[in-house]
Design an enzyme around this catalytic site. Structure first.
Site, mmCIF file in Angstrom:
data_model
loop_
_atom_site.group_PDB
_atom_site.id
_atom_site.type_symbol
_atom_site.label_atom_id
_atom_site.label_comp_id
_atom_site.label_asym_id
_atom_site.label_seq_id
_atom_site.Cartn_x
_atom_site.Cartn_y
_atom_site.Cartn_z
ATOM 1 N N HIS A 47 0.825 -1.219 0.000
ATOM 2 C CA HIS A 47 0.000 0.000 0.000
ATOM 3 C C HIS A 47 0.855 1.263 0.000
ATOM 4 O O HIS A 47 0.472 2.263 0.612
ATOM 5 C CB HIS A 47 -0.909 0.014 1.229
ATOM 6 C CG HIS A 47 -2.039 -0.972 1.163
ATOM 7 N ND1 HIS A 47 -2.960 -1.001 0.139
ATOM 8 C CD2 HIS A 47 -2.405 -1.975 2.000
ATOM 9 C CE1 HIS A 47 -3.848 -1.966 0.356
ATOM 10 N NE2 HIS A 47 -3.522 -2.581 1.476
ATOM 11 N N ARG A 72 6.509 -6.421 3.294
ATOM 12 C CA ARG A 72 5.178 -6.869 2.870
ATOM 13 C C ARG A 72 5.093 -6.678 1.365
ATOM 14 O O ARG A 72 5.242 -5.556 0.853
ATOM 15 C CB ARG A 72 4.061 -6.088 3.562
ATOM 16 C CG ARG A 72 2.693 -6.543 3.011
ATOM 17 C CD ARG A 72 1.534 -6.111 3.857
ATOM 18 N NE ARG A 72 1.220 -4.704 3.707
ATOM 19 C CZ ARG A 72 0.114 -4.140 4.209
ATOM 20 N NH1 ARG A 72 -0.751 -4.874 4.911
ATOM 21 N NH2 ARG A 72 -0.112 -2.857 4.058
ATOM 22 N N GLU A 151 -6.504 -11.865 7.027
ATOM 23 C CA GLU A 151 -7.247 -10.602 7.047
ATOM 24 C C GLU A 151 -8.579 -10.689 6.315
ATOM 25 O O GLU A 151 -9.125 -9.673 5.891
ATOM 26 C CB GLU A 151 -6.387 -9.447 6.526
ATOM 27 C CG GLU A 151 -5.655 -9.689 5.234
ATOM 28 C CD GLU A 151 -4.765 -8.510 4.823
ATOM 29 O OE1 GLU A 151 -4.802 -7.447 5.435
ATOM 30 O OE2 GLU A 151 -4.023 -8.679 3.840
ATOM 31 N N THR A 176 -7.571 -4.223 9.943
ATOM 32 C CA THR A 176 -8.526 -3.357 9.239
ATOM 33 C C THR A 176 -9.271 -4.148 8.168
ATOM 34 O O THR A 176 -10.509 -4.141 8.121
ATOM 35 C CB THR A 176 -7.809 -2.145 8.624
ATOM 36 O OG1 THR A 176 -7.153 -1.442 9.677
ATOM 37 C CG2 THR A 176 -8.791 -1.206 7.951
ATOM 38 N N ASP A 177 -8.527 -4.850 7.307
ATOM 39 C CA ASP A 177 -9.216 -5.678 6.314
ATOM 40 C C ASP A 177 -10.083 -6.728 6.996
ATOM 41 O O ASP A 177 -11.182 -7.038 6.519
ATOM 42 C CB ASP A 177 -8.206 -6.339 5.361
ATOM 43 C CG ASP A 177 -7.781 -5.377 4.258
ATOM 44 O OD1 ASP A 177 -8.665 -4.738 3.664
ATOM 45 O OD2 ASP A 177 -6.577 -5.252 4.007
#
Ligand code: 3PY
Ligand code: MG
Length: 258
Positions: A47, A72, A151, A176-177
């Site tokens: 991200h 990641r 997630e 969050t996901d």
């Protein structure tokens, strides 16, 4: 030899390793945070604007600070996972590993035979790890870690099977996901009751499997709440969050009257 995540976890004896989380692409940012009292540094290629070249430049700087460099990767980009390990990454965090098939593919690209099919060519890893080729070859499957992100609802349902895949060293929770998935897309709340119970479950399943449990915490305060709940690796905010908070605090004190 450079510090690996398993070394940090065993040295910390029950205390979670606290990781810096970097999305700002200039390697000087992650190098700077690596010199702070973090136990590890994560570069986020999912991200952020961190690309392979930026990660490959940051990894040796993080290793030179004696910290494991974790990355990641973008979703499903397992070939990049191999290249990052070749560049000297100590571990890979793969987002959205939702099935056993995803986990097997991830392990194939991150582990040498017989566990996987990683191809030989650790161009930066030998220098970053301070190991001769033969020593790296013999230890790489143990000192580099593959963490599958849990997630989604689907991933949570098969967490034991994902943890059982040879070559998968542990899980890393994306709260969050997970909150989006567990609410059926109705809300985004990484501290919802559903997420809290899911993350306790995930940490317990990782413990039962004898594997690593990691999690993303958006702040130091959230990391403190997660402390003692079975996580071995907790990221603390992000470089952008820390920069913004530092700027706000400095301006607030500059504008306060003494
Ligand atoms: C999530 O919370 O979904 C994450 O991926 C953390 O970065
Ligand atoms: Mg996520």
């Amino acid at each position: 030899m450079a510090t690996s995540l398993p070394m940090v976890i065993s040295r910390n004896a029950g205390q979670p390793a606290l990781a810096a989380w970097c999305g700002l692409p200039d390697p000087s940012v992650s190098a700077l945070l690596a010199r702070e009292d973090f136990d590890a540094v994560v570069l986020d290629m999912q991200h952020s604007a961190v690309d392979f070249a930026a990660a490959a430049r940051a990894i040796p700087l993080i290793a030179a600070a004696g910290k494991p460099a974790m990355v990641r990767i973008p979703v499903g980009d397992f070939a990049t996972a191999s290249r990052l390990l070749d560049a000297g990454a100590s571990g890979i965090i793969a987002p959205m590993v939702n099935s056993v098939a995803d986990a097997i593919a991830f392990a194939q690209f991150t582990k040498y035979p017989p566990l996987g099919e990683r191809s030989w060519g650790p161009h930066g890893a030998l220098a970053a790890m301070g190991l001769a080729a033969d020593a790296y070859f013999r230890s790489a499957n143990d000192i580099t870690v593959a963490l599958a992100m849990i997630e989604t609802r689907e991933a949570l349902a098969v967490i034991d099977d994902i943890l059982a895949v040879p070559g998968i060293d542990g899980v890393f929770i994306g709260p969050t996901d997970l909150s989006i998935g567990l609410s059926g897309g109705l809300s985004m709340d990484p501290t919802s009751a559903a997420v809290e119970s899911a993350l306790d479950h995930a940490a317990a399943r990782a413990k039962a499997a004898g594997k690593v449990a990691g999690i993303f915490a958006a702040s130091g305060a959230r990391a403190a709440q997660l402390h003692g709940r079975g996580f071995h690796l907790i990221s603390v905010g992000s470089d952008a969050i820390l920069l913004k908070a530092g700027a706000q605090a400095a301006l607030q004190s500059a504008r306060s009257r003494v």
